[in-house]
Design an enzyme around this catalytic site. Structure first.
Site, short mmCIF file in Angstrom:
data_model
loop_
_atom_site.label_atom_id
_atom_site.label_comp_id
_atom_site.label_asym_id
_atom_site.label_seq_id
_atom_site.Cartn_x
_atom_site.Cartn_y
_atom_site.Cartn_z
N HIS A 37 14.05 7.32 -2.69
CA HIS A 37 13.61 6.09 -3.38
C HIS A 37 14.54 4.91 -3.06
O HIS A 37 14.64 3.98 -3.87
CB HIS A 37 13.55 6.30 -4.90
CG HIS A 37 12.27 6.94 -5.35
ND1 HIS A 37 11.09 6.25 -5.48
CD2 HIS A 37 11.99 8.22 -5.68
CE1 HIS A 37 10.14 7.09 -5.89
NE2 HIS A 37 10.65 8.28 -6.00
N GLY A 124 0.15 17.75 1.32
CA GLY A 124 0.36 17.52 -0.10
C GLY A 124 1.67 18.07 -0.64
O GLY A 124 1.87 18.16 -1.84
N SER A 129 2.59 14.94 6.45
CA SER A 129 1.59 15.30 7.46
C SER A 129 0.86 14.05 7.96
O SER A 129 0.45 13.99 9.12
CB SER A 129 0.60 16.32 6.89
OG SER A 129 0.03 15.83 5.70
N GLU A 162 -0.74 3.42 8.21
CA GLU A 162 -0.76 3.99 6.84
C GLU A 162 -0.96 2.89 5.80
O GLU A 162 -1.67 3.08 4.81
CB GLU A 162 0.54 4.77 6.58
CG GLU A 162 0.52 5.51 5.28
CD GLU A 162 0.85 6.99 5.39
OE1 GLU A 162 0.86 7.64 4.35
OE2 GLU A 162 1.09 7.50 6.51
N ASP A 173 9.18 8.01 7.09
CA ASP A 173 8.38 9.16 7.51
C ASP A 173 8.03 9.09 8.99
O ASP A 173 8.24 10.03 9.75
CB ASP A 173 7.09 9.25 6.69
CG ASP A 173 7.36 9.48 5.21
OD1 ASP A 173 8.52 9.76 4.86
OD2 ASP A 173 6.41 9.37 4.42
N TYR A 223 5.55 4.64 -9.11
CA TYR A 223 6.19 4.14 -7.89
C TYR A 223 6.23 2.61 -7.92
O TYR A 223 7.27 1.99 -7.69
CB TYR A 223 5.39 4.64 -6.68
CG TYR A 223 5.90 4.19 -5.33
CD1 TYR A 223 6.95 4.87 -4.70
CD2 TYR A 223 5.34 3.11 -4.67
CE1 TYR A 223 7.41 4.47 -3.45
CE2 TYR A 223 5.79 2.70 -3.42
CZ TYR A 223 6.82 3.39 -2.82
OH TYR A 223 7.28 3.00 -1.60
#
Length: 389
Positions: A37, A124, A129, A162, A173, A223
């Site tokens: 985070h 998940g 992924s 994304e 990521d 978030y």
């Protein structure tokens, strides 16, 4: 395990398209050792690519259309490269459409291709992924059509894809999926994208992920709230200390001095962020010195911060970490990823993994009536071409 996946993917391509693939691409999931985070708080993260991969097989098809087959989903779709790319109602296809759109928006031209892919990256579980799909697709198209895209740009385009799908992720990521190296972690500066590798020799310990097998819907709203709370706290810090330009310039005493100026939740979030940024530096030191026990201690501290100060844990994750904390053969454990479900990352003494797995699985089942999922992971290479032997 990966060899079987590669063989299966190639065989499926040959059967579907009645020719051989020109390029085989392996694109990995990722873990984050520490630095949770803080990618959106201008901090540092310490991720690594892992040996769980998505395998892609590609070949040109001399047309304006591309056909993509997801072996595991038993699904496929076709995209006309001459038409405007738009979001689809079929969620998995959007990651690939997003990649094609990014390439086109950046001025890259390429013709139609056929592609099949298959994966052993658990979906998940917080192992990214989606980043592996995005980066593997861009990498494959880049190789197939000689587009000469630098690796860092592949990661950045994957991130933008994304965002287009609707997930406002940081760069970690995609960056770790593309830039990973076997037995190395990457310290990434989320502000400048400067990066450095550190050895990831865990000596007498193994990396094991325990997947809580739960996913709480709190994540998205929490978030966004955490981001807002951190921004609010930082503006208070900057107001008091104008020389501070980001959280990385803060010492803990800066935050402590302003405790009464902040709402209690805002103070807790800022306190966590400043301490976590410091822990990333200490983790690099511990790895460089081969002091894996010190690294483990930092993982426990991070979990405590995520659970009590950042409030992104849940009963299931806390149970896993608190249970493992009592085991002398577990030197570190914490939730990994956004929180409210997903995996814990754990350092367990070699030779003791099976006993710990059996015990924790049983206790977890008794406590929550949920089956624990377990993944043994090793640190592997980033997105790369597979050359057939």
């Amino acid at each position: 395990m990966n060899d079987l996946l590669i063989k299966k993917t190639i065989a499926f391509f040959e059967k579907t398209f009645e020719n051989s693939p020109e390029k085989i691409v392996l694109s990995p999931g990722r873990i984050n050792i520490i630095g949770e985070h803080i990618d959106y708080n201008d901090g540092y993260v310490l991720p690594a690519a892992i040996d769980k991969i998505i395998c892609f097989a590609f070949a040109k098809n001399n047309s304006n259309k591309s056909k993509i087959v997801a072996i595991d989903l038993k699904d496929e779709f076709e995209v006309d490269l001459t038409k405007t790319i738009e979001l689809s109602e079929v969620v998995w296809t959007n990651y690939i459409l997003g990649v094609i759109k990014q390439l086109q928006d950046n001025g890259f031209s390429f013709d139609g291709f056929d592609c099949v892919f298959s994966s052993n990256v658990p979906v998940g579980s917080g192992l990214s992924s989606s980043a592996a799909i995005e980066c593997g697709m861009i990498f494959g198209i880049n190789e197939l059509f000689n587009l000469s895209i630098p690796k860092v740009n592949i990661a950045l385009m994957g991130q933008k894809a994304e965002h287009w799908v609707g997930i406002n992720c940081g760069i970690m990521d995609q960056f770790s999926s593309v830039m990973g190296l076997e037995n190395k972690v990457i310290k990434i500066d989320c502000k400048t994208l400067e990066y450095e590798y550190h050895n990831a020799d865990f000596n007498d310990y193994s990396l094991v992920l325990f997947d809580s097998n739960v996913s709480h819907s709190l994540f998205s709203s929490a978030y966004n709230t955490r981001r807002e709370e951190c921004e609010e706290g930082f503006s208070i810090i900057k107001n008091a200390y104008p020389e501070i330009t980001s959280f990385r310039d803060c010492a803990e005493n800066h935050v402590l001095a302003l405790k009464n100026e902040m709402a209690p939740n805002v103070f807790k979030r800022c306190h966590y962020v400043v301490r976590e940024i410091h822990r990333v530096a200490l983790a690099c030191e511990a790895l460089d010195n081969g002091d894996i026990e010190a690294l483990g201690k930092l993982l426990f501290e991070t979990h405590e911060g995520l659970s009590k100060d950042y409030l992104v844990s849940c009963d299931e994750l806390d149970f896993i970490v608190n249970t493992l904390k009592k085991e002398k053969d577990v030197i570190g454990s914490r939730l990994m990823g956004g929180g409210f479900g997903g995996c814990t990352i754990n350092l367990i003494k070699n030779g003791k993994e099976e006993a710990i797995k059996i015990k924790l699985t049983q206790l977890y089942k008794e406590a929550f009536d949920i089956e624990l999922k377990i993944y043994d992971v090793k640190i592997g290479n980033g997105t790369s071409l597979h050359t057939a032997n």
